[in-house]
Design a protein around this motif. Sequence first.
Motif, PDB file in Angstrom:
ATOM      1  N   ILE A  30       0.853  -1.196   0.000  1.00 28.14           N
ATOM      2  CA  ILE A  30       0.000   0.000   0.000  1.00 28.14           C
ATOM      3  C   ILE A  30       0.888   1.246   0.000  1.00 28.14           C
ATOM      4  CG2 ILE A  30      -1.753   1.287   1.281  1.00 28.14           C
ATOM      5  CD1 ILE A  30      -2.581  -1.423   2.542  1.00 28.14           C
TER       6      ILE A  30
ATOM      7  N   SER B  98      -7.856  -0.341   1.820  1.00 33.34           N
ATOM      8  CA  SER B  98      -7.258  -0.606   0.512  1.00 33.34           C
ATOM      9  C   SER B  98      -8.138  -1.525  -0.321  1.00 33.34           C
ATOM     10  CB  SER B  98      -5.870  -1.228   0.693  1.00 33.34           C
ATOM     11  OG  SER B  98      -5.283  -1.547  -0.541  1.00 33.34           O
TER      12      SER B  98
ATOM     13  N   ASN C 107     -11.171   0.424  -1.375  1.00 25.68           N
ATOM     14  CA  ASN C 107     -10.829   1.376  -2.424  1.00 25.68           C
ATOM     15  C   ASN C 107     -10.645   0.678  -3.775  1.00 25.68           C
ATOM     16  OD1 ASN C 107      -9.867   4.158  -3.271  1.00 25.68           O
ATOM     17  ND2 ASN C 107      -8.062   2.945  -3.777  1.00 25.68           N
ATOM     18  N   SER C 108     -10.051  -0.529  -3.756  1.00 26.96           N
ATOM     19  CA  SER C 108      -9.851  -1.284  -4.998  1.00 26.96           C
ATOM     20  C   SER C 108     -11.184  -1.639  -5.638  1.00 26.96           C
ATOM     21  CB  SER C 108      -9.054  -2.565  -4.712  1.00 26.96           C
ATOM     22  OG  SER C 108      -7.753  -2.260  -4.267  1.00 26.96           O
TER      23      SER C 108
END
Length: 266
Positions: free
Chosen positions: A24, A249, A252-253
């Motif tokens: 990240i 993360s 968000n992906s």
Amino acid sequence: MILILSSGSSDVVELSKRITAGGIKCMTHFSTFADAGKYGRGSTVVGRIDYNSLCEIIRSNKIYGIVDAMSAPGGEESEIVMRAAQKMGIPYLKYLKRSFSNEDYPNVLTINSYKDIADIINQTIGNVLFYASACTVNAIAELTEDKERLYTVIPKGVDFDISIAMEYGLPLRNVIETEIVEGAENVLNTVDKYNIGLIVVDGSYSISDKAKAADKKNIRVIATQNTGVDYVDSADTYDAVCGKVLLWSVDNSFREGGKRVKNRNK
């Protein structure tokens, strides 16, 4: 990209190292060039915390989460950051470094949310004793149903300072002056005298004597943070921070993937 805010400590080095190890990307923000030179790694930003500039940093760098590792007392800057995160629609997490191990004090419960502590106080039988800074006591007291059940201890001075006592937000008779504040025996005496059913301790006081006294009386101890700010979300270990960042993360992906699919179908 994740934004990590630091007021200058080695915590930011460890946090950024662990977060980037998970694949990240992160950017670090420092208040001074001296801190950036000492602790900065990779992408960094330097400057005082400002609402508008922070919103622009979030927007221009596609920040999708903020880890606030600032240790500045009072928490005013953190409140600015929380407002900016809310405005930009991204998650915020406060890192509050734990000063002790729960394994050493199994009868101590760590809770950094003042609202959650107030909820426990409202359900507690007996009175509540604070060993905490004025901002902590005041913030929690405002969320409780009955301030008459709340007591705090302060060191005894030559004269009783009413202005200082009033900062705690409690009835003045509930602000207890004592010659010696710390020590298990002194805590035990206070617990007995005021019919205490719960002890709340923040980082301004030691935990060991409170835990020892509470264990003898079979009552609970809550350890909390001492900034006077009730954070929207917090974590007190590196692992807990990294776990939440990983979830950001993944989320968000999915959102970015959805946008790409949507654009292809146009």
